[in-house]
Design an enzyme around this catalytic site. Structure first.
Site, PDB file in Angstrom:
ATOM      1  CB  VAL A 118      91.353  37.339  17.491  1.00 47.39           C
ATOM      2  CG1 VAL A 118      89.968  37.839  17.423  1.00 47.39           C
ATOM      3  CG2 VAL A 118      91.670  36.270  17.038  1.00 47.39           C
ATOM      4  CB  CYS A 119      91.134  40.505  21.669  1.00 45.66           C
ATOM      5  SG  CYS A 119      89.882  39.088  21.613  1.00 45.66           S
TER       6      CYS A 119
END
Length: 210
Positions: A118-119
């Site tokens: 995600v990040c």
């Protein structure tokens, strides 16, 4: 004798550290927290030693995710490092973070953070589309499972991201052991956080005295 332009140097890149916070760490299972913290310490220490432009960004720091790892705050104290807190999962979509990253005017970006899928995937793929040369320190990232981490890394590599490790990062910056101004800080950092490699340096330095 001319090194490849694909290699990282202290002058040619920006390091972006993303969401190394307690809430993200609690669910990270693809790497042990001990190993992750050591690797993060190596990366932070390396960027500090070589004066690499470094951006620390958090997500919902006060309301949900909590403070950054102590290893990051040791190298980049919150009082003087201007951490950028976001609401967006993709750092690239946060205006303050985006301005800070592009404002360094470095064409190469090195990313590390939690979670990989995600990040890190978000800004990595977004930066690629704006023609940045993107590197990810894969052993200074982690995700909720081995599968999640590996698929994220695989996806980024397919898109053109270049993977490397924390020790590879610091040694690529040092490049030459004759670089005396950074030799002692680098070897001291490795003795502290470099696992068996650091232990080997400690052993060699002591044995040479005999």
């Amino acid at each position: 004798m001319k090194p490849s332009t694909k290699l990282l140097s202290p002058e040619n890149h920006t390091l972006v550290l993303i969401d190394f916070e307690g809430q993200m760490a609690f669910a990270t299972k693809s790497i042990s927290m001990n190993e992750l913290r050591n690797n993060v310490a190596v990366v932070c220490g390396a960027s500090k030693i070589f004066n690499v432009p470094t951006i620390v960004t958090t997500v919902a720091e006060a309301s949900f995710s909590g403070p950054v790892f102590p290893e990051i705050e040791e190298a980049y104290p919150i009082a003087s490092s201007n951490y950028i807190d976001r609401t967006t999962m993709n750092t690239w979509e946060d205006e303050a973070a985006y301005r800070a990253i592009v404002g360094t005017q470095k064409q190469k970006l090195v990313l590390a953070g939690l979670w990989t899928g995600v990040c890190i995937v978000g800004p990595a793929l977004s930066a690629l589309e704006e023609n940045y040369d993107v590197y990810v320190i894969t052993d200074a990232c982690g995700d909720v499972s081995d599968e999640a981490h590996e698929r994220a890394v695989q996806r980024m590599i397919h898109a053109g991201v270049k993977p490397l490790t924390s020790i590879q990062y610091i040694l690529e910056l040092q490049r030459d052991w004759a670089r005396q101004e950074t030799y002692v800080p680098v070897t001291n950092l490795m003795k502290k956080y470099g696992s068996s490699y650091g232990l080997g340096i400690h052993y060699a330095h002591n044995m040479l005295n005999h």
